[in-house]
Enzyme design. Structure first.
Site, PDB file in Angstrom:
ATOM      1  N   HIS A   1       9.789  -0.652   6.211  1.00  0.00           N
ATOM      2  CA  HIS A   1       9.081  -0.179   5.017  1.00  0.00           C
ATOM      3  C   HIS A   1       9.286   1.225   4.452  1.00  0.00           C
ATOM      4  O   HIS A   1       9.511   1.637   3.553  1.00  0.00           O
ATOM      5  CB  HIS A   1       7.789  -0.886   4.738  1.00  0.00           C
ATOM      6  CG  HIS A   1       6.817  -0.285   3.734  1.00  0.00           C
ATOM      7  ND1 HIS A   1       7.139  -1.059   2.412  1.00  0.00           N
ATOM      8  CD2 HIS A   1       5.888   0.515   3.480  1.00  0.00           C
ATOM      9  CE1 HIS A   1       6.244  -0.741   1.535  1.00  0.00           C
ATOM     10  NE2 HIS A   1       5.449   0.507   2.104  1.00  0.00           N
TER      11      HIS A   1
ATOM     12  N   ARG B   1      13.952   9.425  -1.943  1.00  0.00           N
ATOM     13  CA  ARG B   1      14.327  10.436  -1.440  1.00  0.00           C
ATOM     14  C   ARG B   1      15.542   9.942  -0.711  1.00  0.00           C
ATOM     15  O   ARG B   1      15.639   9.855   0.537  1.00  0.00           O
ATOM     16  CB  ARG B   1      13.434  11.279  -0.288  1.00  0.00           C
ATOM     17  CG  ARG B   1      12.062  11.782  -0.980  1.00  0.00           C
ATOM     18  CD  ARG B   1      11.353  12.434   0.288  1.00  0.00           C
ATOM     19  NE  ARG B   1      10.958  11.527   1.047  1.00  0.00           N
ATOM     20  CZ  ARG B   1       9.919  10.672   1.169  1.00  0.00           C
ATOM     21  NH1 ARG B   1       9.116  10.584   0.118  1.00  0.00           N
ATOM     22  NH2 ARG B   1       9.826   9.590   2.082  1.00  0.00           N
TER      23      ARG B   1
ATOM     24  N   GLU C   1       1.182  -5.939  -0.401  1.00  0.00           N
ATOM     25  CA  GLU C   1       1.643  -5.359   0.778  1.00  0.00           C
ATOM     26  C   GLU C   1       1.147  -5.995   1.943  1.00  0.00           C
ATOM     27  O   GLU C   1       0.013  -6.516   2.171  1.00  0.00           O
ATOM     28  CB  GLU C   1       0.989  -3.932   0.838  1.00  0.00           C
ATOM     29  CG  GLU C   1       1.506  -2.884  -0.174  1.00  0.00           C
ATOM     30  CD  GLU C   1       1.114  -1.423   0.263  1.00  0.00           C
ATOM     31  OE1 GLU C   1       1.633  -0.445  -0.234  1.00  0.00           O
ATOM     32  OE2 GLU C   1       0.150  -1.088   1.003  1.00  0.00           O
TER      33      GLU C   1
ATOM     34  N   GLU D   1       0.378  -6.860   5.430  1.00  0.00           N
ATOM     35  CA  GLU D   1      -0.031  -5.823   6.566  1.00  0.00           C
ATOM     36  C   GLU D   1      -0.959  -6.943   7.653  1.00  0.00           C
ATOM     37  O   GLU D   1      -1.524  -7.939   7.272  1.00  0.00           O
ATOM     38  CB  GLU D   1      -0.940  -4.698   6.221  1.00  0.00           C
ATOM     39  CG  GLU D   1      -0.532  -3.894   5.223  1.00  0.00           C
ATOM     40  CD  GLU D   1      -1.291  -2.741   5.114  1.00  0.00           C
ATOM     41  OE1 GLU D   1      -1.871  -2.138   5.889  1.00  0.00           O
ATOM     42  OE2 GLU D   1      -0.988  -2.034   4.013  1.00  0.00           O
TER      43      GLU D   1
ATOM     44  N   ASP E   1      -3.082  -5.110   1.065  1.00  0.00           N
ATOM     45  CA  ASP E   1      -3.453  -4.190   0.655  1.00  0.00           C
ATOM     46  C   ASP E   1      -2.923  -3.796  -0.523  1.00  0.00           C
ATOM     47  O   ASP E   1      -1.825  -2.988  -0.728  1.00  0.00           O
ATOM     48  CB  ASP E   1      -3.307  -2.911   1.793  1.00  0.00           C
ATOM     49  CG  ASP E   1      -4.166  -1.606   1.365  1.00  0.00           C
ATOM     50  OD1 ASP E   1      -5.313  -1.932   0.677  1.00  0.00           O
ATOM     51  OD2 ASP E   1      -3.431  -0.554   1.431  1.00  0.00           O
TER      52      ASP E   1
ATOM     53  N   GLN F   1      -0.244   4.885  -8.333  1.00  0.00           N
ATOM     54  CA  GLN F   1      -0.071   5.779  -7.333  1.00  0.00           C
ATOM     55  C   GLN F   1       0.942   6.885  -7.477  1.00  0.00           C
ATOM     56  O   GLN F   1       0.736   7.896  -6.809  1.00  0.00           O
ATOM     57  CB  GLN F   1       0.273   4.607  -6.105  1.00  0.00           C
ATOM     58  CG  GLN F   1       0.419   5.432  -4.776  1.00  0.00           C
ATOM     59  CD  GLN F   1       0.500   4.500  -3.516  1.00  0.00           C
ATOM     60  OE1 GLN F   1       0.255   3.358  -3.694  1.00  0.00           O
ATOM     61  NE2 GLN F   1       1.014   5.253  -2.481  1.00  0.00           N
TER      62      GLN F   1
ATOM     63  N   TYR G   1      -0.685  10.431  -6.477  1.00  0.00           N
ATOM     64  CA  TYR G   1      -1.082  10.441  -5.030  1.00  0.00           C
ATOM     65  C   TYR G   1      -0.461  11.958  -4.452  1.00  0.00           C
ATOM     66  O   TYR G   1      -1.119  12.285  -3.320  1.00  0.00           O
ATOM     67  CB  TYR G   1      -0.098   9.534  -4.352  1.00  0.00           C
ATOM     68  CG  TYR G   1       1.610  10.083  -4.012  1.00  0.00           C
ATOM     69  CD1 TYR G   1       1.870  10.444  -2.920  1.00  0.00           C
ATOM     70  CD2 TYR G   1       2.384   9.849  -5.099  1.00  0.00           C
ATOM     71  CE1 TYR G   1       3.232  10.863  -2.876  1.00  0.00           C
ATOM     72  CE2 TYR G   1       3.677  10.179  -5.047  1.00  0.00           C
ATOM     73  CZ  TYR G   1       4.041  10.583  -3.804  1.00  0.00           C
ATOM     74  OH  TYR G   1       5.355  11.058  -3.529  1.00  0.00           O
TER      75      TYR G   1
ATOM     76  N   LYS H   1      -5.359   2.250  -4.816  1.00  0.00           N
ATOM     77  CA  LYS H   1      -5.716   1.152  -3.510  1.00  0.00           C
ATOM     78  C   LYS H   1      -6.979   0.703  -3.698  1.00  0.00           C
ATOM     79  O   LYS H   1      -7.372  -0.241  -2.922  1.00  0.00           O
ATOM     80  CB  LYS H   1      -5.403   2.023  -2.284  1.00  0.00           C
ATOM     81  CG  LYS H   1      -4.041   2.328  -2.104  1.00  0.00           C
ATOM     82  CD  LYS H   1      -3.250   1.241  -1.738  1.00  0.00           C
ATOM     83  CE  LYS H   1      -1.831   1.483  -0.896  1.00  0.00           C
ATOM     84  NZ  LYS H   1      -0.967   0.335  -0.443  1.00  0.00           N
TER      85      LYS H   1
ATOM     86  N   THR I   1       2.555  -1.605   5.510  1.00  0.00           N
ATOM     87  CA  THR I   1       3.295  -2.640   5.240  1.00  0.00           C
ATOM     88  C   THR I   1       4.372  -2.874   6.273  1.00  0.00           C
ATOM     89  O   THR I   1       5.111  -2.018   6.780  1.00  0.00           O
ATOM     90  CB  THR I   1       3.928  -2.270   3.778  1.00  0.00           C
ATOM     91  OG1 THR I   1       2.737  -2.079   2.892  1.00  0.00           O
ATOM     92  CG2 THR I   1       4.716  -3.706   3.205  1.00  0.00           C
TER      93      THR I   1
END
Length: 423
Positions: free
Chosen positions: A137, A146, A202, A204, A236, A243, A247, A256, A358
């Protein structure tokens, strides 16, 4: 840790437990429930029923440290039981297995139909920490933003995590409202305020903390597993657009804290004993974890052998499986997360909750962000609907199952939440 309670041949007098996908007699998860009009009480899931542990105690059917474990739940939470550690929990499991065994149907009055009960959060959550341990993830999401450098330099050296909001964690079945916040897509010159347009789930695992540690006293990696009281499923939820704007530089906040959904049953380390597996070997060239994170026994059997699924139900349509993967997508073991969290002297407490981060694998993604490549490639559903991200009325259900030849399979129970419009 494998004993007679894991015998695949064991049967319960509770008919629905035989072959139950989640709660055969070999599982015996702990939780907090209330019958209609009643107080919160500790219970054990068995098939489609719940064994009332407080009633079993009152009837004199539990003894020794097992009785002490149930007495510690008198406040309607499992915090006190978690604090006692493994031995009382193991004794309780052994005695409950006998109470529910085939031929012990005299205990039937202690059972409640789970469909007639309300399930609550198992414990009072003092603190919640969300890790970022799913390497697939992390790589997938990093590549969206990126492409030339998906993982930041620290990722393979340190279990990344952040402190989340405990007060908005809710049990499975609780609807959540779409959050408001500031959003600024790249195509818009200025930020705006309003409901999240890119709401996501997400997938988890939740890790419940049992006995804590004193402030200033780290937990050695070789002892870290003993501080884990059990496991669950955790959604989550994430408002991706909020975000993305908020963030930097401190991490998630409003994206969140509006809510996280947790499965209500605590799958104990004892129930998971047959399904422990080796932590996947690190690829050649990856750094070996530092000494405070390295334990041979943990590497040999500290990971969880779990099959994971995510299902989406849109209004007016049948459930659709979004992904199917496994827990091998975690780069760090639960014990490594515990040891790292406490290495600086942070005092963990019974009932604290960790999220693993995640979990995605090559066969199953843990978020719509990955499935739709950031919303750029909408998902076509069999009903004819499409989804970039979640819409109001959508329901997400997480599932986890453990299987191993020679043992009865167990599950975690559903972790379900529906998104409502912000009013």
């Amino acid at each position: 840790m494998i004993d007679r309670t894991h015998d695949a041949g064991r049967r319960s007098f509770v008919a629905s437990a035989t072959g139950h996908a989640d709660f055969p007699i070999q599982n015996l998860p702990l939780g907090i429930f209330s019958a209609a009009g009643g107080a919160r009480r500790a219970g054990v899931a068995i098939g489609d029923m719940i064994l009332d542990l407080a009633a079993a105690l009152e009837a004199g059917l539990l003894s020794g440290v097992a009785a002490e474990a149930v007495a510690a739940t008198g406040d309607g939470t499992l915090n006190g039981l978690f604090a006692l550690g493994a031995a009382p929990r193991q004794a309780l499991r052994a005695q409950v297995a006998d109470l529910l065994a085939e031929g012990a149907d005299a205990q039937a009055p202690l059972l409640h139909n789970s469909g007639n009960c309300t399930l609550h959060l198992p414990a009072r959550i003092g603190d919640y920490t969300d890790f970022f341990a799913g390497i697939q993830h992390a790589t997938n999401v990093g590549a969206l933003f990126r492409p030339d450098n998906p993982l930041l330099p620290n990722y393979k050296h340190v279990p990344i995590g952040y402190h989340g909001r405990a007060s908005s964690i809710v049990p499975s079945g609780t609807a959540l409202r779409r959050p408001n916040g500031q959003r600024k897509p790249a195509a818009e010159a200025e930020p705006s305020f309003g409901p999240s347009r890119n709401l996501d789930y997400e997938l988890e695992l939740g890790i419940w903390i049992g006995p804590g540690n004193a402030l200033g006293e780290p937990i050695p990696i070789g002892q870290a597993a003993g501080h884990i009281a059990g496991y669950g499923l955790l959604n989550d939820w994430s408002a991706r657009d909020i975000q993305g704007w908020e963030y930097q530089p401190l991490g998630p906040f409003l994206a969140k804290n509006f809510g996280s959904t947790l499965s209500p049953w605590v799958i104990t380390p004892e129930a998971m004993a047959p399904f422990r597996v080796a932590q996947p070997a690190r690829p050649e060239g990856d750094p070996k974890p530092m000494d405070y994170l390295w334990d041979e026994a943990d590497q040999a059997g500290g990971a969880l052998g779990l099959e994971l699924e995510v299902w989406l139900t849109v209004p007016g349509a049948e459930p659709f499986r979004l992904s199917q993967g496994d827990a091998q997508g975690l780069y760090w073991t639960p014990a490594q997360m515990v040891a790292h969290h406490a290495c600086g002297g942070c005092n963990l407490q019974p009932g604290d909750l960790f999220g693993t981060g995640t979990i995605s694998t090559a066969t199953g993604y843990g978020s719509l962000l990955e499935i739709t490549q950031g919303g750029r490639k909408p998902l076509a559903l069999p009903s004819g609907a499409t989804r970039r991200f979640l819409e109001d009325g959508d329901t997400i259900t997480l599932r986890a199952r453990a299987r191993r030849e020679g043992f009865a399979g167990i599950g975690f129970g559903d972790c379900t939440g529906t998104i409502l419009a912000m009013t």
